[in-house]
Scaffold this motif. Structure first.
Motif: not given
Length: 362
Positions: A64-68, A112-118, A175-178, A267-277
């Motif tokens: 399965w592909p995971l992209a950044t 984001m668009e490709s993730c939502k589409d699966g 879905d937000l995984l982390g 001022a602001v934390p530099d977050y990064t999220t792991l999401i899945v369709s």
């Protein structure tokens, strides 16, 4: 959020698009063809939009592909690769994920668009570009809430906050995984810092983020949205006096060559999220979901540990390069919070009181 620093650590797509243009599209098309063909072998059907309800007894023929959009020397890449390794480990090699960094499969919005589409089930990125899809995520741009990164992590790990934020992602098809981070964004400047008055009139580069712009205007600065690829030259030529980024980016871009002072604005934390369709995730078996969830939790922890270690290392590099690191004292911090009130009001209007209060611990 580097919404993180997407433009800061992930702006590789913008710079590379000029050189690679059509090549990126070709690569994406080829990868997606492979993925589609591979569904016959590993149980993921794009036509149905779901993974076949099989156990992990059979080994995937295609990963399965995971992209950044990040380069490989970043916390984002560490988060992504650790997740992929954990999935393979927990499934005894029967579940595989391939990581595609550096905008190989597209820019932030495309992912984001490709993730939502699966098409691309997994994505690791700042929440910043996700605000276009989920406006309530501007909550992550709330400034001057946390004095240390551990408090920020406790806030986003809080069960009630997680419940609300998960609903937002799920409602948008994910879905937000982390959530990991690169610690805080900090300010660098060519000018010395002695207190809140030092912000006044400074031409500081920001991302094209309404809340970041509003924050710096409230501080009395003159914020200027600018592509990250132009920051070094902008500092060199005096177009801008200052900029804000995570330690990681300041070192990798060698901004210390043009800036003498680093101010720990935090001022602001530099977050990064792991999401899945969500469609992809719901099509997995319970056993597969359990493996994905556990792998994400472990990878999140390791990414945060790496962020802490690397911040210390990067800070030492900057000091060795001659930068003066200035901490913001309590008096200045309180003044910054007071000036932030209009920003808080704007974010509350967009994200809602409940989510903001949970984030701020009220």
């Amino acid at each position: 959020m580097i919404k993180v620093t997407y433009e800061d650590q992930l702006n590789i797509s913008e710079r590379r698009s000029k050189m690679k243009g059509k090549f990126t599209s070709v690569i994406l098309a080829v990868v997606l063809v492979v993925i589609t063909v591979g569904t016959v072998f590993f149980g993921y059907s794009k036509a149905s939009g779901k993974a076949a309800k099989s156990s992990v007894e059979g080994e995937q023929r295609y990963a399965w592909p995971l992209a950044t959009c990040s380069t490989e020397d970043t916390i984002t890449h560490i988060f992504a690769t650790q997740f992929a390794k954990e999935v393979e480990k927990l499934s005894d090699g029967k579940m595989k994920i391939n990581v595609y960094p550096q905008s190989t499969l597209g820019g932030d919005r495309e992912l984001m668009e490709s993730c939502k589409d699966g098409d691309i089930p997994f994505v690791v990125q700042s929440p910043a570009p996700q605000v276009s899809f989920m406006p309530q995520l501007c909550v992550f741009d709330t400034p001057c809430v946390f004095e240390n990164i551990d408090d920020a992590r406790k806030a986003i790990d809080n069960a009630d906050f997680q419940k609300e934020i998960q609903k937002i992602y799920k409602g948008a098809g994910y879905d937000l995984l982390g959530i990991a981070d690169q610690c805080f964004r900090v300010m660098t400047s060519a000018k010395p810092f002695t207190g809140i008055e030092s912000f006044k009139g400074q031409k500081i580069r920001t991302m094209e983020n309404a809340y970041h712009l509003q924050f710096w205007k409230q501080m009395g600065a003159n914020p200027t949205p600018m592509s990250f690829s132009e920051v070094y030259i902008g500092l060199q030529q005096g177009t801008i006096d200052a900029q804000e980024n995570a330690y990681e980016i300041i070192v990798s871009a060698k901004l210390y060559e043009q800036q003498k002072y680093l101010i720990s604005t935090n001022a602001v934390p530099d977050y990064t999220t792991l999401i899945v369709s969500d469609e992809f995730y719901q099509g997995l078996t319970k056993e597969q979901q359990k493996i994905i969830d556990q792998a994400a939790k472990t990878a999140q922890g390791k990414a945060r540990e790496s962020a802490d270690d690397r911040r210390v290392q990067r800070q030492q590099v900057l000091e060795d390069e001659g930068m003066q690191i200035v901490d913001v004292d309590q008096k200045t911090w309180k003044q910054m919070q007071e000036k932030c009130q209009p920003v808080y009001d704007s974010i509350r209007k967009q994200a809602g009181d409940k989510l903001v209060d949970l984030y701020m611990g009220k």
